[in-house]
Design a protein around this motif. Structure first.
Motif, PDB file in Angstrom:
ATOM      1  N   THR A 260       0.814  -1.212   0.000  1.00 14.52           N
ATOM      2  CA  THR A 260       0.000   0.000   0.000  1.00 14.52           C
ATOM      3  C   THR A 260       0.851   1.267   0.000  1.00 14.52           C
ATOM      4  OG1 THR A 260      -0.131  -0.202   2.418  1.00 14.52           O
ATOM      5  CG2 THR A 260      -1.949  -1.086   1.135  1.00 14.52           C
ATOM      6  N   GLU A 261       2.009   1.224   0.681  1.00 16.61           N
ATOM      7  CA  GLU A 261       2.816   2.438   0.753  1.00 16.61           C
ATOM      8  C   GLU A 261       3.504   2.757  -0.575  1.00 16.61           C
ATOM      9  OE1 GLU A 261       5.476  -0.943   2.267  1.00 16.61           O
ATOM     10  OE2 GLU A 261       3.404  -0.251   2.544  1.00 16.61           O
ATOM     11  N   ARG A 262       3.492   1.806  -1.533  1.00 18.62           N
ATOM     12  CA  ARG A 262       4.145   2.044  -2.820  1.00 18.62           C
ATOM     13  C   ARG A 262       3.153   2.178  -3.967  1.00 18.62           C
ATOM     14  NH1 ARG A 262       9.073  -1.844  -4.006  1.00 18.62           N
ATOM     15  NH2 ARG A 262       9.067  -0.439  -5.813  1.00 18.62           N
ATOM     16  N   ALA A 263       1.862   2.089  -3.665  1.00 18.83           N
ATOM     17  CA  ALA A 263       0.851   2.105  -4.719  1.00 18.83           C
ATOM     18  C   ALA A 263       0.867   3.408  -5.512  1.00 18.83           C
ATOM     19  CB  ALA A 263      -0.541   1.872  -4.108  1.00 18.83           C
ATOM     20  N   ILE A 264       0.876   4.545  -4.828  1.00 18.16           N
ATOM     21  CA  ILE A 264       0.857   5.834  -5.521  1.00 18.16           C
ATOM     22  C   ILE A 264       2.164   6.063  -6.278  1.00 18.16           C
ATOM     23  CG2 ILE A 264       0.556   8.309  -5.234  1.00 18.16           C
ATOM     24  CD1 ILE A 264      -1.905   6.597  -4.623  1.00 18.16           C
ATOM     25  N   GLU A 265       3.278   5.604  -5.693  1.00 18.11           N
ATOM     26  CA  GLU A 265       4.575   5.755  -6.363  1.00 18.11           C
ATOM     27  C   GLU A 265       4.591   5.009  -7.689  1.00 18.11           C
ATOM     28  OE1 GLU A 265       9.080   3.922  -5.862  1.00 18.11           O
ATOM     29  OE2 GLU A 265       7.756   4.016  -4.108  1.00 18.11           O
ATOM     30  N   ILE A 266       4.138   3.753  -7.691  1.00 21.17           N
ATOM     31  CA  ILE A 266       4.128   2.961  -8.919  1.00 21.17           C
ATOM     32  C   ILE A 266       3.116   3.538  -9.919  1.00 21.17           C
ATOM     33  CG2 ILE A 266       3.629   0.670  -9.864  1.00 21.17           C
ATOM     34  CD1 ILE A 266       4.670  -0.528  -7.267  1.00 21.17           C
ATOM     35  N   GLU A 267       1.986   4.005  -9.410  1.00 25.28           N
ATOM     36  CA  GLU A 267       0.989   4.634 -10.296  1.00 25.28           C
ATOM     37  C   GLU A 267       1.595   5.814 -11.043  1.00 25.28           C
ATOM     38  OE1 GLU A 267      -2.968   7.444  -9.876  1.00 25.28           O
ATOM     39  OE2 GLU A 267      -2.642   5.864  -8.376  1.00 25.28           O
ATOM     40  N   GLN A 268       2.316   6.676 -10.327  1.00 24.29           N
ATOM     41  CA  GLN A 268       2.912   7.856 -10.965  1.00 24.29           C
ATOM     42  C   GLN A 268       3.973   7.463 -11.996  1.00 24.29           C
ATOM     43  OE1 GLN A 268       1.953  11.172 -10.598  1.00 24.29           O
ATOM     44  NE2 GLN A 268       0.242  10.105  -9.619  1.00 24.29           N
ATOM     45  N   LYS A 269       4.739   6.428 -11.701  1.00 23.68           N
ATOM     46  CA  LYS A 269       5.760   5.970 -12.658  1.00 23.68           C
ATOM     47  C   LYS A 269       5.116   5.455 -13.943  1.00 23.68           C
ATOM     48  CE  LYS A 269       9.423   4.685  -9.384  1.00 23.68           C
ATOM     49  NZ  LYS A 269      10.246   3.568  -8.845  1.00 23.68           N
ATOM     50  N   LEU A 270       4.034   4.684 -13.798  1.00 22.47           N
ATOM     51  CA  LEU A 270       3.376   4.133 -14.986  1.00 22.47           C
ATOM     52  C   LEU A 270       2.668   5.221 -15.783  1.00 22.47           C
ATOM     53  CD1 LEU A 270       1.958   0.788 -13.532  1.00 22.47           C
ATOM     54  CD2 LEU A 270       3.821   1.072 -15.171  1.00 22.47           C
ATOM     55  N   ILE A 271       2.089   6.200 -15.103  1.00 21.38           N
ATOM     56  CA  ILE A 271       1.469   7.317 -15.825  1.00 21.38           C
ATOM     57  C   ILE A 271       2.535   8.097 -16.598  1.00 21.38           C
ATOM     58  CG2 ILE A 271       0.266   9.514 -15.547  1.00 21.38           C
ATOM     59  CD1 ILE A 271      -1.274   8.300 -13.247  1.00 21.38           C
ATOM     60  N   LYS A 272       3.690   8.298 -15.969  1.00 23.69           N
ATOM     61  CA  LYS A 272       4.788   8.995 -16.643  1.00 23.69           C
ATOM     62  C   LYS A 272       5.233   8.223 -17.882  1.00 23.69           C
ATOM     63  CE  LYS A 272       9.555  10.579 -15.950  1.00 23.69           C
ATOM     64  NZ  LYS A 272      10.681  10.656 -14.979  1.00 23.69           N
ATOM     65  N   ASP A 273       5.396   6.885 -17.750  1.00 22.04           N
ATOM     66  CA  ASP A 273       5.802   6.061 -18.897  1.00 22.04           C
ATOM     67  C   ASP A 273       4.752   6.101 -19.998  1.00 22.04           C
ATOM     68  OD1 ASP A 273       8.142   5.303 -17.631  1.00 22.04           O
ATOM     69  OD2 ASP A 273       7.237   3.547 -16.684  1.00 22.04           O
ATOM     70  N   PHE A 274       3.475   6.025 -19.605  1.00 24.28           N
ATOM     71  CA  PHE A 274       2.403   6.043 -20.607  1.00 24.28           C
ATOM     72  C   PHE A 274       2.410   7.361 -21.370  1.00 24.28           C
ATOM     73  CE2 PHE A 274      -1.824   7.249 -21.959  1.00 24.28           C
ATOM     74  CZ  PHE A 274      -2.264   6.129 -22.649  1.00 24.28           C
ATOM     75  N   MET A 275       2.515   8.477 -20.651  1.00 24.99           N
ATOM     76  CA  MET A 275       2.513   9.780 -21.310  1.00 24.99           C
ATOM     77  C   MET A 275       3.721   9.940 -22.234  1.00 24.99           C
ATOM     78  SD  MET A 275      -0.215  11.278 -20.495  1.00 24.99           S
ATOM     79  CE  MET A 275      -1.496  11.408 -19.238  1.00 24.99           C
ATOM     80  N   THR A 276       4.859   9.441 -21.792  1.00 27.26           N
ATOM     81  CA  THR A 276       6.063   9.508 -22.631  1.00 27.26           C
ATOM     82  C   THR A 276       5.854   8.745 -23.937  1.00 27.26           C
ATOM     83  OG1 THR A 276       7.503   9.691 -20.691  1.00 27.26           O
ATOM     84  CG2 THR A 276       8.529   8.957 -22.746  1.00 27.26           C
ATOM     85  N   MET A 277       5.318   7.519 -23.834  1.00 32.39           N
ATOM     86  CA  MET A 277       5.085   6.698 -25.023  1.00 32.39           C
ATOM     87  C   MET A 277       3.998   7.295 -25.906  1.00 32.39           C
ATOM     88  SD  MET A 277       5.181   2.955 -23.192  1.00 32.39           S
ATOM     89  CE  MET A 277       6.573   2.455 -22.163  1.00 32.39           C
ATOM     90  N   TRP A 278       2.948   7.818 -25.273  1.00 35.44           N
ATOM     91  CA  TRP A 278       1.811   8.357 -26.037  1.00 35.44           C
ATOM     92  C   TRP A 278       2.224   9.580 -26.846  1.00 35.44           C
ATOM     93  CZ3 TRP A 278      -1.372  12.603 -26.588  1.00 35.44           C
ATOM     94  CH2 TRP A 278      -2.649  12.367 -27.135  1.00 35.44           C
TER      95      TRP A 278
END
Length: 304
Positions: A260-278
């Motif tokens: 639970t303490e890493r959920a938001i951290e991983i979410e932000q990383k994946l959103i960053k990767d998605f936006m970069t690819m998009w």
């Protein structure tokens, strides 16, 4: 000058007898003795818990409630005769008294309901109605919760006091399994100018990479939850699905089983990767339909 010990003992015996027969004095002695024992036990348990690094709040709470019950039982036994006489003298007002104190009576009934069914323990995350929090203490009248933002898995800093009668009239959801690991869902919505299937496999690899260091622990924890609840839960591998919104936008839904303490951290990383690819796909003009040419490694990088 000689001391008449028999005479002194006789006076001391009379003094003790007077104290014992004085219910007010006995009430004070019983109260202070019980409170002293409770304070000493609670302090001892807390000190041992701190030294061993364990959470003993549930034991401390049980000690408090047990000694409060013992004190109440002793006081009621001491004043039983007077209470009986008083009750008979106000029989005509019994209905009015019950109506006036019904909320308190319901709270006490709620306490016995919680003590007998044990829907949660001290330290569990629970949801009562729309309220989510960690149970920190319970007593005869109320339950104390430390409010938790269930979307961010963190404390808000607010302390909630819920009457025990609310525990009977509302559904209690035990969220304790979310306290350590949770299946975290989030959506990423963009327009349809880029086909997300062009880089969805790369995003899946990124998600698996971010979950790699706790993958074994997450797998064992998910199996433990499934055995206890006798249900199949999502996880521990990340899942990514693509759908469309009501207005026709592309919606990428990600589900990760993580601490639970890493959920938001991983979410932000994946959103960053998605936006970069998009944005890389859009700037490069690589907007092929499903089944078209996949992005090259260089296309996954932002265009300067």
């Amino acid at each position: 000058m000689s001391i008449d010990f028999p005479h002194v003992l006789e006076h001391f015996s009379l003094f003790l007898s007077a104290l014992i027969n004085n219910k007010v004095v006995l009430t004070i002695l019983v109260t202070f003795l019980t409170l002293g024992v409770k304070y000493a036990l609670v302090k001892t348990v807390r000190n041992r818990a701190i030294s061993k690094g364990k959470d003993k709040r549930d034991l401390v709470n049980n000690i408090k409630n047990f000694l409060n019950f013992v004190m109440l039982f002793l006081l009621l036994s001491l004043w039983a005769g007077e209470l009986q006489t008083f009750a008979l003298s106000i029989a005509a007002f019994a209905v009015a008294i019950v109506l006036a104190t019904r909320e308190f009576i319901q709270c006490m009934i709620g306490f016995f309901y919680l003590a007998s069914t044990r829907p949660f323990r001290i330290g569990d995350w629970v949801q009562v109605g729309d309220i989510v929090g960690e149970v920190s203490e319970t007593d005869w009248m109320k339950s104390t919760l430390l409010e938790v933002d269930i979307h961010k898995y963190e404390y808000t800093g607010k302390t909630l006091f819920i009457p025990n009668n609310a525990m009977i009239t509302n559904t209690i959801k035990n969220l304790n399994f979310l306290k350590r690991y949770a299946t975290h869902h989030f959506n990423i919505t963009r327009d349809q100018s880029v086909n997300p299937y062009l880089f969805i496999d790369q995003l899946q690899q990124k998600a698996e990479l971010y979950c790699e260091d706790f993958k074994d622990v997450a797998h064992r924890y998910s199996q433990t939850i499934e055995r206890r609840l006798d249900v199949k839960i999502a996880g521990p591998d990340p899942h990514i699905n693509v759908s469309t919104s009501e207005v026709g936008d592309s919606v990428v839904t990600v589900a990760i089983f993580c601490p639970t303490e890493r959920a938001i951290e991983i979410e932000q990383k994946l959103i960053k990767d998605f936006m970069t690819m998009w944005f890389a796909a859009k700037r490069s003009g690589n907007i092929a339909p499903i089944g078209g040419t996949e992005l090259s490694p260089d296309d996954s990088q932002p265009v300067s």
